[in-house]
Each structure stands twice: as structure tokens, then as C-alpha cells.
Design a protein around this motif. Structure first.
Motif, PDB file in Angstrom:
ATOM      1  N   TYR A 119      -3.867   7.514   3.014  1.00 52.21           N
ATOM      2  CA  TYR A 119      -5.232   7.920   3.366  1.00 52.21           C
ATOM      3  C   TYR A 119      -5.427   7.788   4.872  1.00 52.21           C
ATOM      4  O   TYR A 119      -5.025   6.799   5.478  1.00 52.21           O
ATOM      5  CB  TYR A 119      -6.269   7.061   2.641  1.00 52.21           C
ATOM      6  CG  TYR A 119      -6.285   7.275   1.148  1.00 52.21           C
ATOM      7  CD1 TYR A 119      -6.696   8.486   0.604  1.00 52.21           C
ATOM      8  CD2 TYR A 119      -5.879   6.270   0.279  1.00 52.21           C
ATOM      9  CE1 TYR A 119      -6.707   8.684  -0.764  1.00 52.21           C
ATOM     10  CE2 TYR A 119      -5.897   6.460  -1.093  1.00 52.21           C
ATOM     11  CZ  TYR A 119      -6.308   7.665  -1.604  1.00 52.21           C
ATOM     12  OH  TYR A 119      -6.315   7.859  -2.960  1.00 52.21           O
ATOM     13  N   ARG A 159     -10.064   5.528   5.147  1.00 56.59           N
ATOM     14  CA  ARG A 159      -9.914   4.068   5.080  1.00 56.59           C
ATOM     15  C   ARG A 159     -11.184   3.393   5.562  1.00 56.59           C
ATOM     16  O   ARG A 159     -11.620   2.388   4.995  1.00 56.59           O
ATOM     17  CB  ARG A 159      -8.706   3.639   5.933  1.00 56.59           C
ATOM     18  CG  ARG A 159      -8.417   2.175   5.964  1.00 56.59           C
ATOM     19  CD  ARG A 159      -8.065   1.530   4.660  1.00 56.59           C
ATOM     20  NE  ARG A 159      -7.102   2.270   3.875  1.00 56.59           N
ATOM     21  CZ  ARG A 159      -6.975   2.149   2.560  1.00 56.59           C
ATOM     22  NH1 ARG A 159      -7.740   1.316   1.888  1.00 56.59           N
ATOM     23  NH2 ARG A 159      -6.091   2.859   1.890  1.00 56.59           N
ATOM     24  N   TYR A 161       0.831  -1.206   0.000  1.00 58.10           N
ATOM     25  CA  TYR A 161       0.000   0.000   0.000  1.00 58.10           C
ATOM     26  C   TYR A 161       0.866   1.257   0.000  1.00 58.10           C
ATOM     27  O   TYR A 161       0.531   2.246  -0.645  1.00 58.10           O
ATOM     28  CB  TYR A 161      -0.943   0.007   1.204  1.00 58.10           C
ATOM     29  CG  TYR A 161      -2.285  -0.659   0.951  1.00 58.10           C
ATOM     30  CD1 TYR A 161      -2.379  -1.902   0.329  1.00 58.10           C
ATOM     31  CD2 TYR A 161      -3.461  -0.048   1.350  1.00 58.10           C
ATOM     32  CE1 TYR A 161      -3.610  -2.501   0.103  1.00 58.10           C
ATOM     33  CE2 TYR A 161      -4.693  -0.644   1.133  1.00 58.10           C
ATOM     34  CZ  TYR A 161      -4.753  -1.866   0.503  1.00 58.10           C
ATOM     35  OH  TYR A 161      -5.971  -2.439   0.282  1.00 58.10           O
ATOM     36  N   ARG A 194       2.204   1.784  -3.525  1.00 59.20           N
ATOM     37  CA  ARG A 194       1.153   2.270  -4.421  1.00 59.20           C
ATOM     38  C   ARG A 194       0.611   3.646  -3.997  1.00 59.20           C
ATOM     39  O   ARG A 194      -0.271   4.179  -4.631  1.00 59.20           O
ATOM     40  CB  ARG A 194       0.000   1.272  -4.472  1.00 59.20           C
ATOM     41  CG  ARG A 194       0.342  -0.112  -4.968  1.00 59.20           C
ATOM     42  CD  ARG A 194       0.585  -0.194  -6.424  1.00 59.20           C
ATOM     43  NE  ARG A 194      -0.570   0.353  -7.121  1.00 59.20           N
ATOM     44  CZ  ARG A 194      -0.652   0.506  -8.423  1.00 59.20           C
ATOM     45  NH1 ARG A 194       0.336   0.135  -9.175  1.00 59.20           N
ATOM     46  NH2 ARG A 194      -1.716   1.015  -8.985  1.00 59.20           N
ATOM     47  N   GLN A 195       1.110   4.150  -2.877  1.00 60.89           N
ATOM     48  CA  GLN A 195       0.666   5.422  -2.308  1.00 60.89           C
ATOM     49  C   GLN A 195      -0.804   5.392  -1.879  1.00 60.89           C
ATOM     50  O   GLN A 195      -1.514   6.386  -1.936  1.00 60.89           O
ATOM     51  CB  GLN A 195       0.948   6.578  -3.277  1.00 60.89           C
ATOM     52  CG  GLN A 195       2.425   6.718  -3.560  1.00 60.89           C
ATOM     53  CD  GLN A 195       2.759   7.806  -4.554  1.00 60.89           C
ATOM     54  OE1 GLN A 195       1.901   8.332  -5.253  1.00 60.89           O
ATOM     55  NE2 GLN A 195       4.029   8.146  -4.609  1.00 60.89           N
ATOM     56  N   TRP A 196      -1.248   4.222  -1.431  1.00 58.82           N
ATOM     57  CA  TRP A 196      -2.594   4.065  -0.890  1.00 58.82           C
ATOM     58  C   TRP A 196      -2.598   4.168   0.628  1.00 58.82           C
ATOM     59  O   TRP A 196      -3.644   4.367   1.235  1.00 58.82           O
ATOM     60  CB  TRP A 196      -3.183   2.697  -1.256  1.00 58.82           C
ATOM     61  CG  TRP A 196      -3.367   2.451  -2.719  1.00 58.82           C
ATOM     62  CD1 TRP A 196      -3.471   3.389  -3.716  1.00 58.82           C
ATOM     63  CD2 TRP A 196      -3.475   1.181  -3.349  1.00 58.82           C
ATOM     64  NE1 TRP A 196      -3.639   2.770  -4.919  1.00 58.82           N
ATOM     65  CE2 TRP A 196      -3.640   1.408  -4.735  1.00 58.82           C
ATOM     66  CE3 TRP A 196      -3.445  -0.126  -2.899  1.00 58.82           C
ATOM     67  CZ2 TRP A 196      -3.785   0.381  -5.652  1.00 58.82           C
ATOM     68  CZ3 TRP A 196      -3.586  -1.152  -3.817  1.00 58.82           C
ATOM     69  CH2 TRP A 196      -3.760  -0.896  -5.172  1.00 58.82           C
ATOM     70  N   TYR A 197      -1.435   4.014   1.249  1.00 60.03           N
ATOM     71  CA  TYR A 197      -1.360   3.972   2.697  1.00 60.03           C
ATOM     72  C   TYR A 197      -1.610   5.338   3.334  1.00 60.03           C
ATOM     73  O   TYR A 197      -2.050   5.421   4.467  1.00 60.03           O
ATOM     74  CB  TYR A 197       0.009   3.442   3.149  1.00 60.03           C
ATOM     75  CG  TYR A 197       0.076   3.155   4.631  1.00 60.03           C
ATOM     76  CD1 TYR A 197      -0.378   1.950   5.127  1.00 60.03           C
ATOM     77  CD2 TYR A 197       0.597   4.091   5.515  1.00 60.03           C
ATOM     78  CE1 TYR A 197      -0.327   1.681   6.486  1.00 60.03           C
ATOM     79  CE2 TYR A 197       0.659   3.824   6.872  1.00 60.03           C
ATOM     80  CZ  TYR A 197       0.187   2.618   7.345  1.00 60.03           C
ATOM     81  OH  TYR A 197       0.231   2.354   8.689  1.00 60.03           O
ATOM     82  N   ASN A 203      -8.586  -3.983   4.344  1.00 59.42           N
ATOM     83  CA  ASN A 203      -8.870  -2.681   4.949  1.00 59.42           C
ATOM     84  C   ASN A 203      -8.784  -2.744   6.475  1.00 59.42           C
ATOM     85  O   ASN A 203      -8.310  -1.800   7.110  1.00 59.42           O
ATOM     86  CB  ASN A 203     -10.232  -2.161   4.487  1.00 59.42           C
ATOM     87  CG  ASN A 203     -10.141  -1.530   3.126  1.00 59.42           C
ATOM     88  OD1 ASN A 203      -9.661  -0.411   2.990  1.00 59.42           O
ATOM     89  ND2 ASN A 203     -10.566  -2.242   2.094  1.00 59.42           N
TER      90      ASN A 203
END
Length: 107
Positions: A22, A27, A14, A17-20, A76
Motif C-alpha cells: 500500500y 498507509r 507486512y 502478508r502483502q500489506w506493505y 503504521n
């Protein structure tokens, strides 16, 4: 691979992918979306969906969809636990103890 190893891999992925980045509130909204998709998958498996715009699926395909959505929900949850620096073993042990305490008089 155990759950903690998977969580470590997931967090790193994550982040890659630069999703962490958030925040937990966002989330949580992703988690809510995934729970809704899981509910839809369970409904399709258990009682069906009368939708002419959706292609028919076998029970095996429907079960695979449930498995996929459970994975998304779990991902999640694992990210949320990491965001709050909560240990999975501690979470599971506390949850087990809560259940045992709740029903200790039933034997």
C-alpha cells in the motif's frame, strides 16, 4: 528487541502478508483510523462511554486496549518511516534537537 529490530521484523511481516505494498497515502489513512481507535480507547479509560451496546470493561482491560491501539499506531508509523527510507535514530535525534532548540531559553 530494540525499535529498529522490531521495525525490520514488522516490514518483513507486512511484506509476507502483502500489506506493505500500500502506498504511503493509503498507509496514512490506516494510521488515521488507528489514531481514532486510540482516541476512543483513551476516552473510555478517562471518561467512559455511555453505550448500552458495548460490554463493560475494567480499568485494566481499558488500559490493555490503549496499549493495543498504541501498538497499531506505532506499527503504521514504522511502516511509513520505512517507506520513505527514514532512519529511526535520525528521526528521534532530530525530534529531540527540535524540542531542545524550541525551549533552550527556559531554564
Amino acid at each position: 528487541m530494540n525499535l529498529q529490530q522490531y521495525q525490520h521484523w514488522l516490514v518483513e511481516y507486512y511484506k509476507l502478508r502483502q500489506w506493505y505494498g500500500y502506498n504511503p497515502f493509503i498507509r496514512l489513512n490506516f494510521l488515521t483510523e488507528e489514531v481514532g481507535e486510540l482516541a476512543q480507547a483513551v476516552r473510555a479509560y478517562e471518561i467512559g462511554r455511555d453505550r448500552p451496546d458495548e460490554s463493560a470493561q475494567s480499568q485494566v482491560q481499558k488500559l490493555q486496549h490503549i496499549e493495543e491501539e498504541l501498538g497499531d499506531v506505532l506499527n503504521n508509523l514504522l511502516i511509513l518511516a520505512d517507506k520513505y527510507e527514514l532512519n529511526l535514530t535520525d528521526i528521534l535525534q532530530a525530534s529531540q534537537q527540535k524540542i531542545l532548540n524550541r525551549f533552550k531559553d527556559e531554564k
